[in-house]
Scaffold this active site. Structure first.
Site, short mmCIF file in Angstrom:
data_model
loop_
_atom_site.label_atom_id
_atom_site.label_comp_id
_atom_site.label_asym_id
_atom_site.label_seq_id
_atom_site.Cartn_x
_atom_site.Cartn_y
_atom_site.Cartn_z
N SER A 136 3.22 90.30 -24.25
CA SER A 136 1.79 90.54 -24.32
C SER A 136 1.57 92.05 -24.35
O SER A 136 1.99 92.76 -23.44
CB SER A 136 1.12 89.92 -23.08
OG SER A 136 -0.25 90.23 -23.04
N LYS A 162 1.96 89.15 -28.79
CA LYS A 162 0.54 88.84 -28.50
C LYS A 162 -0.19 90.15 -28.29
O LYS A 162 0.23 90.99 -27.49
CB LYS A 162 0.48 87.96 -27.25
CG LYS A 162 -0.84 87.95 -26.50
CD LYS A 162 -0.86 86.86 -25.43
CE LYS A 162 -1.62 87.27 -24.19
NZ LYS A 162 -1.59 86.24 -23.12
N LYS A 164 -3.70 92.11 -27.20
CA LYS A 164 -4.98 92.01 -26.52
C LYS A 164 -6.04 92.56 -27.48
O LYS A 164 -5.82 93.63 -28.10
CB LYS A 164 -4.97 92.84 -25.24
CG LYS A 164 -4.04 92.27 -24.16
CD LYS A 164 -4.59 90.98 -23.60
CE LYS A 164 -3.77 90.51 -22.40
NZ LYS A 164 -4.30 89.27 -21.81
N ASP A 190 -5.26 87.71 -27.79
CA ASP A 190 -5.88 87.25 -26.54
C ASP A 190 -7.12 88.11 -26.27
O ASP A 190 -7.00 89.32 -26.08
CB ASP A 190 -4.88 87.38 -25.39
CG ASP A 190 -5.41 86.80 -24.07
OD1 ASP A 190 -6.56 86.34 -24.05
OD2 ASP A 190 -4.65 86.82 -23.08
N ASN A 192 -9.41 87.49 -23.71
CA ASN A 192 -9.85 87.49 -22.31
C ASN A 192 -11.38 87.46 -22.18
O ASN A 192 -11.96 88.29 -21.48
CB ASN A 192 -9.27 88.70 -21.55
CG ASN A 192 -7.78 88.56 -21.28
OD1 ASN A 192 -6.97 89.30 -21.84
ND2 ASN A 192 -7.39 87.62 -20.45
N GLU A 215 -6.53 83.36 -28.17
CA GLU A 215 -6.61 82.92 -26.78
C GLU A 215 -7.94 83.35 -26.16
O GLU A 215 -8.33 84.51 -26.25
CB GLU A 215 -5.42 83.55 -26.03
CG GLU A 215 -5.22 83.14 -24.60
CD GLU A 215 -3.94 83.78 -24.01
OE1 GLU A 215 -3.04 84.19 -24.79
OE2 GLU A 215 -3.86 83.89 -22.78
N ASP A 240 -7.05 79.75 -21.93
CA ASP A 240 -6.32 80.27 -20.76
C ASP A 240 -7.27 80.13 -19.57
O ASP A 240 -7.25 79.10 -18.85
CB ASP A 240 -5.92 81.73 -21.03
CG ASP A 240 -5.35 82.47 -19.82
OD1 ASP A 240 -5.29 81.89 -18.73
OD2 ASP A 240 -4.95 83.66 -19.96
N LYS A 264 -0.69 78.60 -16.75
CA LYS A 264 -0.28 79.58 -15.73
C LYS A 264 -0.34 78.87 -14.39
O LYS A 264 -1.44 78.45 -13.97
CB LYS A 264 -1.25 80.76 -15.70
CG LYS A 264 -1.18 81.66 -16.91
CD LYS A 264 -2.18 82.78 -16.76
CE LYS A 264 -2.20 83.68 -17.98
NZ LYS A 264 -3.32 84.62 -17.93
N GLY A 292 1.52 84.34 -18.32
CA GLY A 292 2.03 85.21 -17.26
C GLY A 292 0.91 85.99 -16.62
O GLY A 292 -0.19 86.10 -17.19
O1 OSB Z 1 -4.81 86.76 -20.11
O2 OSB Z 1 -2.81 86.23 -20.34
C1 OSB Z 1 -3.65 86.93 -19.81
C2 OSB Z 1 -1.91 89.50 -17.56
C3 OSB Z 1 -2.76 89.50 -16.47
C4 OSB Z 1 -3.88 88.72 -16.49
C5 OSB Z 1 -4.17 87.92 -17.61
C6 OSB Z 1 -3.32 87.90 -18.70
C7 OSB Z 1 -2.18 88.73 -18.69
C8 OSB Z 1 -1.28 88.86 -19.83
C9 OSB Z 1 0.13 89.34 -19.54
O3 OSB Z 1 -1.60 88.69 -20.97
C10 OSB Z 1 1.09 88.22 -19.45
C11 OSB Z 1 2.41 88.66 -18.85
O4 OSB Z 1 3.21 89.23 -19.57
O5 OSB Z 1 2.63 88.41 -17.65
MG MG Z 2 -4.84 85.18 -21.51
#
Ligand code: OSB
Ligand code: MG
Length: 369
Positions: A136, A162, A164, A190, A192, A215, A240, A264, A292
């Site tokens: 990520s 991936k 952001k 992703d 978020n 995502e 997610d 997760k 993660g």
């Molecule tokens: O949205 O997947 C997410 C890390 C912290 C909080 C949310 C996310 C993430 C990541 C990193 O995308 C995933 C990782 O490598 O642990």
């Molecule tokens: Mg995510």
């Protein structure tokens, strides 16, 4: 199993590079560890994945610590027959607080499995001895820096990238990375929760990049909005933040709001609920992968074991230790041919290094008994 005592540790671990998402920039992890000892002297460790601030979800690490100290630990110290399978009943009087519950469940399960010599992988139903890994990649200061970072991960062997995204950091960086990787590479994004239904026409532009998935584009409660988006674009929608239980996963799938799920364990209340979500997906031919939360080697070990279940068909955000930390809390996880090995020893199969717990501590350990 009888739990004799529990110690809560708080530590700060610097990240190897700042991690920027649509929520903000993170430069270290504020880690809460649950360490328990049974009446037979067996130890179990669990990691709480909540962030320092309530921005990814309503939970945050100090709140989790309060709930664990004042509600969850007293409940597990009270009974003679504590097991991971009966925790739902024992802790069900506390509403929500899934990340707090997941940390306790992980510690209980670790002790329980260590006592019987079984690994997390065998217990959860792993069918592989290594898992495909993705990485990520945070929002970067510039496209050039993003391309440098992605190139580094590609040469390390990651099987999926991936990115952001957020409004103002989407089509251009995604296009640049697609051009760098070529058409065949697995690339996904992703958001978020950074977009709204107003952005549907804009998000359709991402279709040109042949992404594996997008995502969590919208706020977590907007299942209906994700269904509208999924019908309006070609890129598969993956949830997610929205998916906090197996029931909600089933509901979101049935409403065509998601065709891929990021699982997760912290977000859904633990590893047992994660397996139930895995099963919901597998029964419906919905792809799933293990996400993660920048876990230390402790949480990573259990996540890698989970990722070895048959329905986790896409590479996970289960990256190598060095992607996060210069020094990990356990023996480091190292990428070999784009994969991590599933630990085989009892419990998580990894050992927490007590000298690091002590040297990174941000306050004195809290002993509960
Ligand atoms: O949205 O997947 C997410 C890390 C912290 C909080 C949310 C996310 C993430 C990541 C990193 O995308 C995933 C990782 O490598 O642990
Ligand atoms: Mg995510």
């Amino acid at each position: 199993m009888k739990i004799e005592r529990v110690t809560l540790h708080r530590l700060a671990m610097p990240l190897v590079r700042p991690f920027e998402t649509s929520f903000g920039i993170q430069t270290e992890r504020d880690v809460l560890l649950v360490h328990l000892v049974t009446s037979d002297g067996v130890e179990g460790w669990g990691e709480c994945v909540a962030g320092a601030d309530p921005v990814y979800s309503s939970e945050y690490v100090s709140g989790c610590e309060y709930v664990i100290e004042n509600y969850l630990v007293p409940a597990i110290l009270a009974g003679p027959d504590v097991s991971a399978e009966t925790l739902d009943a024992r802790l069900g009087f506390v509403v929500g607080n899934r990340m707090a519950k997941a940390a306790v469940e992980a510690a209980v399960l670790d002790a329980q499995l260590r006592a019987s010599g079984i690994s997390f992988g065998s217990y959860l139903g792993a069918v592989r001895d290594e898992v495909d890994c993705g990485v990520s990649v945070g929002i970067a200061p510039s496209i050039d820096e993003l391309l440098d970072e992605v190139s580094g991960y590609v040469s390390e062997g990651y099987r999926r990238i991936k990115l952001k995204i957020r409004p103002g950091w989407d089509l251009e960086p995604v296009g640049a990375v697609r051009a760098l990787l070529g058409d065949a590479a697995l690339l996904q994004v992703d958001a978020n929760t950074a977009y709204t239904r107003e952005d549907i026409d804009h998000l359709r532009e991402l279709d040109q990049f042949g992404l594996v998935l997008i995502e969590q584009p919208f706020v977590e409660d907007d299942i209906a909005g994700h269904a509208i988006l999924a019908a309006a674009i070609d890129t598969p929608v993956c949830l997610d933040e929205s998916i906090t239980s197996a029931d909600i996963a089933r509901d979101a799938i049935e409403r065509d709001a998601t065709s891929i799920i990021n699982v997760k364990p912290g977000r859904v209340g633990g590893y047992l609920e994660s397996v139930r979500i895995h099963d919901v997906c597998a029964e419906r031919d919905v792809a799933a992968w293990v996400g993660g939360m920048l876990e230390t080697g402790l949480g990573r070990a259990a996540n890698v074991a989970l990722a070895a279940l048959p329905g986790f068909t896409l590479p996970g955000d289960t990256s190598a230790s060095r992607r996060y930390y210069a020094e990990d809390l356990t023996e480091p996880f190292e990428l070999v041919d784009g994969r991590l090995r599933v630990p085989t020893g009892p419990g998580t199969g990894v050992a927490v290094r007590p000298e690091l717990v002590a040297s990174w501590a941000t306050r004195r350990p809290l002993l509960l008994h």
